[in-house]
Design an enzyme around this catalytic site. Structure first.
Site, mmCIF file in Angstrom:
data_model
loop_
_atom_site.group_PDB
_atom_site.id
_atom_site.type_symbol
_atom_site.label_atom_id
_atom_site.label_comp_id
_atom_site.label_asym_id
_atom_site.label_seq_id
_atom_site.Cartn_x
_atom_site.Cartn_y
_atom_site.Cartn_z
ATOM 1 N N ASP A 67 -4.184 3.998 -0.928
ATOM 2 C CA ASP A 67 -5.671 3.869 -0.413
ATOM 3 C C ASP A 67 -6.732 4.565 -1.233
ATOM 4 O OD1 ASP A 67 -4.514 6.272 0.201
ATOM 5 O OD2 ASP A 67 -4.275 6.018 2.512
ATOM 6 N N ASP A 136 -2.633 11.145 13.940
ATOM 7 C CA ASP A 136 -2.718 10.077 15.027
ATOM 8 C C ASP A 136 -1.617 8.850 14.890
ATOM 9 O OD1 ASP A 136 -3.717 8.844 12.642
ATOM 10 O OD2 ASP A 136 -5.387 8.252 13.537
HETATM 11 C C1 F6R Z 1 -2.987 9.188 1.985
HETATM 12 C C2 F6R Z 1 -2.560 8.610 3.044
HETATM 13 C C3 F6R Z 1 -2.445 9.162 4.524
HETATM 14 C C4 F6R Z 1 -1.800 10.652 4.443
HETATM 15 C C5 F6R Z 1 -1.849 11.126 5.846
HETATM 16 C C6 F6R Z 1 -1.248 12.727 6.018
HETATM 17 O O1 F6R Z 1 -2.677 8.523 0.826
HETATM 18 O O2 F6R Z 1 -2.382 7.193 2.934
HETATM 19 O O3 F6R Z 1 -1.904 8.305 5.387
HETATM 20 O O4 F6R Z 1 -0.488 10.533 4.015
HETATM 21 O O5 F6R Z 1 -3.428 11.239 6.026
HETATM 22 O O6 F6R Z 1 -2.043 13.339 5.092
HETATM 23 P P1 F6R Z 1 -1.547 15.016 4.741
HETATM 24 O O7 F6R Z 1 -0.304 14.714 4.101
HETATM 25 O O8 F6R Z 1 -2.513 15.626 3.989
HETATM 26 O O9 F6R Z 1 -1.227 15.787 6.066
#
Ligand code: F6R
Length: 260
Positions: A67, A136
């Site tokens: 993303d 979420d």
């Molecule tokens: C990042 C992504 C998000 C993260 C998610 C968890 O490329 O696609 O889905 O994996 O927001 O973020 P962290 O690992 O920082 O808790």
């Protein structure tokens, strides 16, 4: 779905790096699906160390990020193109031209999203997709309510995700409202999906997507449909799982030849 409960991030990083190393040795042209955020960092550190120390070779590999924020300039330090480069790809010998991120700065975003899907197809599809999970239940930036069949497209972040990600920016106001993300249908096409969740703040999301119903309100639950999904959690993130003892027992008695 295989759930593996490990002591902490370091053990998770090593085990995922083992799976990626095995993939690269078997298929040097492997296509890696990369996530940003905190969860995959121990994997990137371990892979960079193995590249430095043992010469683990990424020269023929390809990578596609999940993303990207919409509206940040290409060189913005928090654009995922820069984050992926800084945290991982600049630390190994993958060719710069083989690393792709969705173009959140494109004038024609729908066309850029279609082109991204086409580039993934042309590369032969993703062999191993790394994922984190939002508090979420989002994967990629597929927020609750996302179509379980969705493809790469523009999405709006919910406020909780903007607040969760504000730690990477100077202030909440600087976190973009829009993103481009691979869809849930896109992610499901990866041959192996490896999701990492650590810390107590992820425990409710992990419980919901592993043991709850498959539903768009919890996007990661779509992984219950994936034939090869590995969920790696630390003790804190596993703390609300009903079948935690069963997952531990299964992993402890797994035949060594099976790998992840
Ligand atoms: C990042 C992504 C998000 C993260 C998610 C968890 O490329 O696609 O889905 O994996 O927001 O973020 P962290 O690992 O920082 O808790």
């Amino acid at each position: 779905m295989e759930v593996v409960i490990l002591q902490g991030s370091k053990q998770i990083g090593q085990l995922v790096a083992d799976a990626i190393e095995a993939l690269l040795r078997r298929k040097p042209t492997a296509v890696l699906g990369l996530a940003t955020g905190s969860s995959p960092l121990p994997v990137y550190d371990e892979l960079a160390a193995r590249h430095q120390r043992d010469g683990l070779d990424f020269s023929n590999a390809h990578a596609f990020a999940l993303d990207e924020y919409v509206g940040l300039d290409h060189g913005h330090p928090e654009s995922y193109r820069e984050v992926i480069r800084r945290e991982f790809t600049s630390r190994v010998n993958i060719a710069e031209g083989n690393v792709h991120t969705p173009d959140g700065a494109a004038a024609d975003l729908p066309a850029a999203c279609s082109a991204y899907e086409e580039a993934m197809r042309a590369a032969g599809g993703v062999d191993l997709q790394l994922l984190g999970v939002g508090t979420d239940g989002h994967i990629g930036f597929n927020e609750p309510g996302s179509s379980l069949a969705s493809r790469t497209r523009i999405k709006t972040l919910i406020e909780q995700t903007r607040r969760d990600n504000a730690r990477f920016f100077g202030s909440l106001a600087e976190v973009p409202h829009h993103v481009v993300t691979q869809g849930l249908g896109t992610i499901l096409e990866a041959r192996h999906v490896v999701l990492i969740a650590t810390g107590a703040q992820k425990a409710p999301a992990v419980r919901d997507f592993v043991e709850g119903p498959v539903a768009a309100i919890c996007p990661a639950s779509v992984l219950q449909f994936h034939p090869h999904a590995t969920i790696l959690v630390d003790e804190a993130a596993a703390s609300s799982l009903k079948l935690a003892d069963f997952y531990r027992h299964t992993y402890d008695h797994k035949p060594a030849w099976q790998g992840l």
